[in-house]
Design a protein around this motif. Structure first.
Motif, PDB file in Angstrom:
ATOM      1  N   MET A   1       0.846  -1.178   0.000  1.00 20.35           N
ATOM      2  CA  MET A   1       0.000   0.000   0.000  1.00 20.35           C
ATOM      3  C   MET A   1       0.889   1.239   0.000  1.00 20.35           C
ATOM      4  SD  MET A   1      -2.921   1.250   2.685  1.00 20.35           S
ATOM      5  CE  MET A   1      -1.868   1.603   4.054  1.00 20.35           C
ATOM      6  N   LYS A   2       0.543   2.190  -0.837  1.00 19.17           N
ATOM      7  CA  LYS A   2       1.270   3.457  -0.926  1.00 19.17           C
ATOM      8  C   LYS A   2       0.377   4.572  -0.392  1.00 19.17           C
ATOM      9  CE  LYS A   2       2.821   6.737  -4.366  1.00 19.17           C
ATOM     10  NZ  LYS A   2       2.894   7.051  -5.781  1.00 19.17           N
ATOM     11  N   ILE A   3       0.971   5.454   0.379  1.00 14.09           N
ATOM     12  CA  ILE A   3       0.244   6.633   0.851  1.00 14.09           C
ATOM     13  C   ILE A   3       1.196   7.822   0.774  1.00 14.09           C
ATOM     14  CG2 ILE A   3       0.799   6.254   3.274  1.00 14.09           C
ATOM     15  CD1 ILE A   3      -2.092   7.346   3.867  1.00 14.09           C
ATOM     16  N   ALA A   4       0.657   8.972   0.364  1.00 13.17           N
ATOM     17  CA  ALA A   4       1.495  10.165   0.210  1.00 13.17           C
ATOM     18  C   ALA A   4       0.642  11.403   0.470  1.00 13.17           C
ATOM     19  CB  ALA A   4       2.092  10.226  -1.192  1.00 13.17           C
ATOM     20  N   LEU A   5       1.273  12.429   0.968  1.00 11.48           N
ATOM     21  CA  LEU A   5       0.603  13.713   1.153  1.00 11.48           C
ATOM     22  C   LEU A   5       0.379  14.345  -0.213  1.00 11.48           C
ATOM     23  CD1 LEU A   5      -0.410  15.844   3.169  1.00 11.48           C
ATOM     24  CD2 LEU A   5       1.900  16.801   3.153  1.00 11.48           C
ATOM     25  N   GLN A   6      -0.841  14.817  -0.473  1.00 12.57           N
ATOM     26  CA  GLN A   6      -1.160  15.418  -1.761  1.00 12.57           C
ATOM     27  C   GLN A   6      -1.418  16.919  -1.665  1.00 12.57           C
ATOM     28  OE1 GLN A   6      -4.230  13.414  -3.947  1.00 12.57           O
ATOM     29  NE2 GLN A   6      -4.131  14.846  -5.643  1.00 12.57           N
ATOM     30  N   TYR A   7      -2.131  17.353  -0.617  1.00 16.77           N
ATOM     31  CA  TYR A   7      -2.451  18.768  -0.448  1.00 16.77           C
ATOM     32  C   TYR A   7      -2.128  19.213   0.970  1.00 16.77           C
ATOM     33  CZ  TYR A   7      -5.277  18.251  -4.674  1.00 16.77           C
ATOM     34  OH  TYR A   7      -5.700  17.989  -5.948  1.00 16.77           O
ATOM     35  N   CYS A   8      -1.648  20.430   1.084  1.00 14.05           N
ATOM     36  CA  CYS A   8      -1.406  21.066   2.374  1.00 14.05           C
ATOM     37  C   CYS A   8      -2.046  22.447   2.286  1.00 14.05           C
ATOM     38  CB  CYS A   8       0.097  21.163   2.625  1.00 14.05           C
ATOM     39  SG  CYS A   8       0.509  22.009   4.141  1.00 14.05           S
ATOM     40  N   HIS A   9      -2.935  22.761   3.223  1.00 17.07           N
ATOM     41  CA  HIS A   9      -3.672  24.023   3.174  1.00 17.07           C
ATOM     42  C   HIS A   9      -3.011  25.098   4.041  1.00 17.07           C
ATOM     43  CE1 HIS A   9      -7.408  22.727   1.089  1.00 17.07           C
ATOM     44  NE2 HIS A   9      -6.881  21.559   1.390  1.00 17.07           N
ATOM     45  N   ILE A  10      -2.955  26.309   3.495  1.00 21.78           N
ATOM     46  CA  ILE A  10      -2.486  27.471   4.233  1.00 21.78           C
ATOM     47  C   ILE A  10      -3.577  28.536   4.123  1.00 21.78           C
ATOM     48  CG2 ILE A  10      -0.739  29.281   4.440  1.00 21.78           C
ATOM     49  CD1 ILE A  10       1.266  27.338   3.164  1.00 21.78           C
ATOM     50  N   THR A  11      -4.075  28.967   5.266  1.00 25.84           N
ATOM     51  CA  THR A  11      -5.126  29.984   5.303  1.00 25.84           C
ATOM     52  C   THR A  11      -4.480  31.363   5.247  1.00 25.84           C
ATOM     53  OG1 THR A  11      -6.520  28.515   6.607  1.00 25.84           O
ATOM     54  CG2 THR A  11      -7.094  30.851   6.616  1.00 25.84           C
ATOM     55  N   VAL A  12      -4.984  32.199   4.344  1.00 31.08           N
ATOM     56  CA  VAL A  12      -4.424  33.538   4.143  1.00 31.08           C
ATOM     57  C   VAL A  12      -5.547  34.570   4.090  1.00 31.08           C
ATOM     58  CG1 VAL A  12      -2.396  32.639   2.917  1.00 31.08           C
ATOM     59  CG2 VAL A  12      -4.421  33.306   1.612  1.00 31.08           C
ATOM     60  N   ASN A  13      -5.209  35.824   4.364  1.00 28.40           N
ATOM     61  CA  ASN A  13      -6.194  36.906   4.291  1.00 28.40           C
ATOM     62  C   ASN A  13      -6.544  37.276   2.861  1.00 28.40           C
ATOM     63  OD1 ASN A  13      -6.667  37.503   7.058  1.00 28.40           O
ATOM     64  ND2 ASN A  13      -4.672  38.476   7.150  1.00 28.40           N
ATOM     65  N   ASP A  14      -5.555  37.254   1.989  1.00 24.21           N
ATOM     66  CA  ASP A  14      -5.725  37.719   0.619  1.00 24.21           C
ATOM     67  C   ASP A  14      -4.900  36.811  -0.290  1.00 24.21           C
ATOM     68  OD1 ASP A  14      -5.005  39.193  -1.832  1.00 24.21           O
ATOM     69  OD2 ASP A  14      -6.044  40.883  -0.916  1.00 24.21           O
ATOM     70  N   VAL A  15      -5.574  36.073  -1.161  1.00 22.91           N
ATOM     71  CA  VAL A  15      -4.883  35.115  -2.025  1.00 22.91           C
ATOM     72  C   VAL A  15      -3.897  35.823  -2.950  1.00 22.91           C
ATOM     73  CG1 VAL A  15      -5.200  33.417  -3.871  1.00 22.91           C
ATOM     74  CG2 VAL A  15      -6.710  33.382  -1.873  1.00 22.91           C
ATOM     75  N   ASP A  16      -4.316  36.933  -3.563  1.00 20.39           N
ATOM     76  CA  ASP A  16      -3.419  37.635  -4.490  1.00 20.39           C
ATOM     77  C   ASP A  16      -2.159  38.133  -3.790  1.00 20.39           C
ATOM     78  OD1 ASP A  16      -4.826  37.376  -6.941  1.00 20.39           O
ATOM     79  OD2 ASP A  16      -6.246  38.904  -6.254  1.00 20.39           O
ATOM     80  N   GLU A  17      -2.324  38.718  -2.617  1.00 18.57           N
ATOM     81  CA  GLU A  17      -1.169  39.204  -1.859  1.00 18.57           C
ATOM     82  C   GLU A  17      -0.239  38.042  -1.486  1.00 18.57           C
ATOM     83  OE1 GLU A  17      -0.469  42.242   1.836  1.00 18.57           O
ATOM     84  OE2 GLU A  17      -2.000  40.703   2.116  1.00 18.57           O
ATOM     85  N   SER A  18      -0.812  36.921  -1.137  1.00 17.68           N
ATOM     86  CA  SER A  18      -0.022  35.761  -0.743  1.00 17.68           C
ATOM     87  C   SER A  18       0.741  35.149  -1.913  1.00 17.68           C
ATOM     88  CB  SER A  18      -0.907  34.720  -0.088  1.00 17.68           C
ATOM     89  OG  SER A  18      -1.439  35.258   1.109  1.00 17.68           O
ATOM     90  N   LEU A  19       0.212  35.288  -3.115  1.00 20.78           N
ATOM     91  CA  LEU A  19       0.944  34.793  -4.286  1.00 20.78           C
ATOM     92  C   LEU A  19       2.298  35.488  -4.423  1.00 20.78           C
ATOM     93  CD1 LEU A  19      -1.811  34.420  -7.016  1.00 20.78           C
ATOM     94  CD2 LEU A  19      -0.374  32.620  -6.060  1.00 20.78           C
ATOM     95  N   GLY A  20       2.357  36.766  -4.048  1.00 15.37           N
ATOM     96  CA  GLY A  20       3.627  37.479  -4.090  1.00 15.37           C
ATOM     97  C   GLY A  20       4.682  36.852  -3.202  1.00 15.37           C
ATOM     98  N   PHE A  21       4.253  36.207  -2.137  1.00 15.72           N
ATOM     99  CA  PHE A  21       5.188  35.541  -1.230  1.00 15.72           C
ATOM    100  C   PHE A  21       5.483  34.117  -1.688  1.00 15.72           C
ATOM    101  CE2 PHE A  21       6.092  32.921   2.515  1.00 15.72           C
ATOM    102  CZ  PHE A  21       7.176  33.611   3.059  1.00 15.72           C
ATOM    103  N   TYR A  22       4.459  33.310  -1.831  1.00 16.12           N
ATOM    104  CA  TYR A  22       4.656  31.886  -2.107  1.00 16.12           C
ATOM    105  C   TYR A  22       5.144  31.615  -3.534  1.00 16.12           C
ATOM    106  CZ  TYR A  22       2.688  30.977   2.434  1.00 16.12           C
ATOM    107  OH  TYR A  22       2.491  30.945   3.788  1.00 16.12           O
ATOM    108  N   ARG A  23       4.641  32.348  -4.510  1.00 18.89           N
ATOM    109  CA  ARG A  23       5.074  32.143  -5.892  1.00 18.89           C
ATOM    110  C   ARG A  23       6.341  32.934  -6.193  1.00 18.89           C
ATOM    111  NH1 ARG A  23       1.141  34.727  -9.704  1.00 18.89           N
ATOM    112  NH2 ARG A  23       2.258  36.514  -8.860  1.00 18.89           N
ATOM    113  N   ASP A  24       6.298  34.237  -5.927  1.00 16.43           N
ATOM    114  CA  ASP A  24       7.395  35.100  -6.360  1.00 16.43           C
ATOM    115  C   ASP A  24       8.615  35.022  -5.447  1.00 16.43           C
ATOM    116  OD1 ASP A  24       5.598  35.802  -8.346  1.00 16.43           O
ATOM    117  OD2 ASP A  24       4.942  37.615  -7.304  1.00 16.43           O
TER     118      ASP A  24
END
Length: 135
Positions: free
Chosen positions: A1-24
């Motif tokens: 049997m294989k098991i793996a983490l697929q999604y990890c959630h991070i709650t943020v106030n503003d998705v667009d603002e957070s993209l500047g941190f996590y993506r950029d």
């Protein structure tokens, strides 16, 4: 049997603002941007872990008003669980994130339990640690 983490959630106030941190600043790639009514979920990932995605969403996205309010209160207090990333070049990653204007909580140091690490706050106040294995 294989098991793996697929999604990890991070709650943020503003998705667009957070993209500047996590993506950029961190260099994660945008994978999905899904709208649902007044909210949206954005997933990001790393080429080094193609099957794992980080989901950014606002406190009230997909939740009752009361649950969203409770989550928002914890987010404002900075009490949500931290996220820890690993890198093969902590100093370069630290400088790139610092140059983005992110709040520095801890400059790179060698920890007694093994890794060299640093810490930041994302735009919503979540603690993000970045570490590099010794050696």
């Amino acid at each position: 049997m294989k098991i793996a983490l697929q999604y990890c959630h991070i709650t943020v106030n503003d998705v667009d603002e957070s993209l500047g941190f996590y993506r950029d600043a961190l260099g994660l790639e945008l994978r999905n941007d899904v709208a649902s009514g007044d909210f949206r979920w954005v997933t990001l990932g790393s080429a080094t872990q193609p099957d794992l995605e980080i989901v950014l969403s606002e406190p009230h996205a997909g939740r009752s008003r009361a649950d969203g309010d409770a989550l928002q209160e914890l987010l404002v207090k900075g009490m949500l669980p931290m996220t820890v990333f690993s890198t093969d070049d902590l100093d370069a990653t630290f400088e790139r994130v610092r140059a983005s204007g992110a709040e520095v909580l801890q400059e790179p140091i060698d920890q007694p339990w093994g890794p060299r690490d640093s810490a930041f706050r994302d735009p919503s106040g979540n603690m993000v640690r970045i570490q590099q294995a010794k050696g």
